[in-house]
Design a protein around this motif. Structure first.
Motif, PDB file in Angstrom:
ATOM      1  N   ARG A 131       0.837  -1.196   0.000  1.00  0.00           N
ATOM      2  CA  ARG A 131       0.000   0.000   0.000  1.00  0.00           C
ATOM      3  C   ARG A 131       0.885   1.264   0.000  1.00  0.00           C
ATOM      4  O   ARG A 131       0.671   2.186  -0.784  1.00  0.00           O
ATOM      5  CB  ARG A 131      -0.919   0.002   1.226  1.00  0.00           C
ATOM      6  CG  ARG A 131      -1.945   1.117   1.197  1.00  0.00           C
ATOM      7  CD  ARG A 131      -2.978   0.985   2.299  1.00  0.00           C
ATOM      8  NE  ARG A 131      -2.375   0.935   3.626  1.00  0.00           N
ATOM      9  CZ  ARG A 131      -2.437  -0.105   4.449  1.00  0.00           C
ATOM     10  NH1 ARG A 131      -3.075  -1.203   4.093  1.00  0.00           N
ATOM     11  NH2 ARG A 131      -1.860  -0.066   5.638  1.00  0.00           N
ATOM     12  N   GLY A 134       2.405   1.677  -3.398  1.00  0.00           N
ATOM     13  CA  GLY A 134       1.433   2.194  -4.361  1.00  0.00           C
ATOM     14  C   GLY A 134       1.203   3.693  -4.197  1.00  0.00           C
ATOM     15  O   GLY A 134       1.061   4.429  -5.176  1.00  0.00           O
ATOM     16  N   GLU A 135       1.204   4.135  -2.947  1.00  0.00           N
ATOM     17  CA  GLU A 135       0.944   5.556  -2.680  1.00  0.00           C
ATOM     18  C   GLU A 135       2.188   6.424  -2.884  1.00  0.00           C
ATOM     19  O   GLU A 135       2.079   7.614  -3.155  1.00  0.00           O
ATOM     20  CB  GLU A 135       0.452   5.728  -1.240  1.00  0.00           C
ATOM     21  CG  GLU A 135      -0.951   5.178  -1.021  1.00  0.00           C
ATOM     22  CD  GLU A 135      -1.375   5.191   0.439  1.00  0.00           C
ATOM     23  OE1 GLU A 135      -2.383   4.546   0.747  1.00  0.00           O
ATOM     24  OE2 GLU A 135      -0.683   5.825   1.265  1.00  0.00           O
ATOM     25  N   GLY A 176      -0.474  -4.687  -9.623  1.00  0.00           N
ATOM     26  CA  GLY A 176      -0.142  -3.278  -9.880  1.00  0.00           C
ATOM     27  C   GLY A 176       1.276  -3.063 -10.386  1.00  0.00           C
ATOM     28  O   GLY A 176       1.641  -1.957 -10.795  1.00  0.00           O
ATOM     29  N   PHE A 177       2.086  -4.139 -10.383  1.00  0.00           N
ATOM     30  CA  PHE A 177       3.505  -3.984 -10.731  1.00  0.00           C
ATOM     31  C   PHE A 177       3.933  -5.063 -11.715  1.00  0.00           C
ATOM     32  O   PHE A 177       3.550  -6.224 -11.573  1.00  0.00           O
ATOM     33  CB  PHE A 177       4.366  -4.024  -9.461  1.00  0.00           C
ATOM     34  CG  PHE A 177       3.967  -2.962  -8.489  1.00  0.00           C
ATOM     35  CD1 PHE A 177       4.480  -1.676  -8.602  1.00  0.00           C
ATOM     36  CD2 PHE A 177       3.012  -3.216  -7.508  1.00  0.00           C
ATOM     37  CE1 PHE A 177       4.053  -0.670  -7.743  1.00  0.00           C
ATOM     38  CE2 PHE A 177       2.588  -2.219  -6.649  1.00  0.00           C
ATOM     39  CZ  PHE A 177       3.119  -0.935  -6.762  1.00  0.00           C
ATOM     40  N   ARG A 204       5.263   0.193 -12.866  1.00  0.00           N
ATOM     41  CA  ARG A 204       3.834   0.147 -12.529  1.00  0.00           C
ATOM     42  C   ARG A 204       3.077  -0.426 -13.714  1.00  0.00           C
ATOM     43  O   ARG A 204       3.411  -0.168 -14.866  1.00  0.00           O
ATOM     44  CB  ARG A 204       3.300   1.556 -12.246  1.00  0.00           C
ATOM     45  CG  ARG A 204       3.732   2.113 -10.919  1.00  0.00           C
ATOM     46  CD  ARG A 204       2.866   3.298 -10.554  1.00  0.00           C
ATOM     47  NE  ARG A 204       1.787   2.838  -9.714  1.00  0.00           N
ATOM     48  CZ  ARG A 204       1.561   3.287  -8.465  1.00  0.00           C
ATOM     49  NH1 ARG A 204       2.319   4.230  -7.950  1.00  0.00           N
ATOM     50  NH2 ARG A 204       0.590   2.815  -7.750  1.00  0.00           N
TER      51      ARG A 204
END
Ligand SMILES: C[S@@+](CC[C@H](N)C(=O)[O-])C[C@H]1O[C@@H](n2cnc3c(N)ncnc32)[C@H](O)[C@@H]1O
Length: 206
Positions: A131, A134-135, A176-177, A204
């Motif tokens: 998380r 991602g941020e 996501g990656f 990403r």
């Protein structure tokens, strides 16, 4: 987890010189290789997750990087790096934080982690890390993560670790990656022991 883990790592860096820990390396060769291979440039921003007293920040400053952040759970680790750098340490952003509880205040072009993710041994810890990743990662950002390989040590600094090959690490980061490259390296500890590492670079997906 912060209390117990923070105490552990604070004690490590209080009791030992930065060049006397198993993960010490005079030159962060694989990290620099990864940055060069993927065209990372000094004008970009980089955060070194669990950077500790690593010499990566020295190498980046020497190459002209101007936007470098080093984050670590152990304040004495960052203090050792700051003392080594002297006045140049003012050109670096330092963050004392547990990555599993950290809220990124901004986004970074490069996310670098050598030998930190593998200490996250529960799904909750790993989810919190992903998380934060991602941020904290820019839309076109680069992720460089090095963990112990499947045949690497089962423990580091007395703590259990998870061991990875590229597929396993990619699965932990989730959709996501995208894995862009992976390779194996053998780190030689200050006392001559060999430790197999898996190095991975991700972009990403979106
Ligand atoms: C094996 S050392 C690697 C240090 C550095 N990356 C290097 O390559 O020299 C692991 C580092 O991660 C830090 N660390 C461990 N757990 C952490 C966490 N949850 N959040 C932030 N840093 C952590 C430790 O204090 C230590 O500096």
């Amino acid at each position: 987890m912060t209390g117990e883990r923070e105490r552990h790592w604070r004690t490590v860096y209080t009791d030992k010189q930065p060049n006397a820990v198993s993960w010490y390396q005079p030159t962060p060769e694989q990290s620099l290789l990864a940055l060069d291979r993927f065209g990372a440039e000094p004008g970009q921003s980089l955060i070194d997750i669990g950077g500790g007293a690593s010499t990566l920040v020295d190498a980046l400053l020497a190459r002209g990087w101007g936007d470098v952040t080093v984050l670590d759970i152990a304040a004495p680790a960052l203090a050792a790096a700051q003392a080594r750098l002297g006045v140049a340490s003012a050109n670096v952003a330092w963050e004392v934080a547990d990555i599993t509880e950290w809220q990124p205040p901004r986004r970074y072009d490069v996310w670098h982690d050598r030998a930190v993710f593998h200490f996250l041994t529960t799904p909750e810890q790993r989810a919190a890390y992903v998380r934060a990743l991602g941020e904290g990662l820019a839309a076109d950002g680069l992720v460089i993560i090095a963990t112990f390989a499947l045949d690497g040590p089962e423990k580091c600094s007395g703590l259990a670790v998870e061991r990875y090959d590229a597929d396993r690490l990619a699965a932990k980061l989730g959709p996501g990656f995208t894995l862009a490259a992976d390779w194996r390296d053998e780190h030689i500890t200050p006392w001559g022991a060999r430790q197999a590492f898996t190095w991975c670079v991700f972009s990403r997906t979106d």
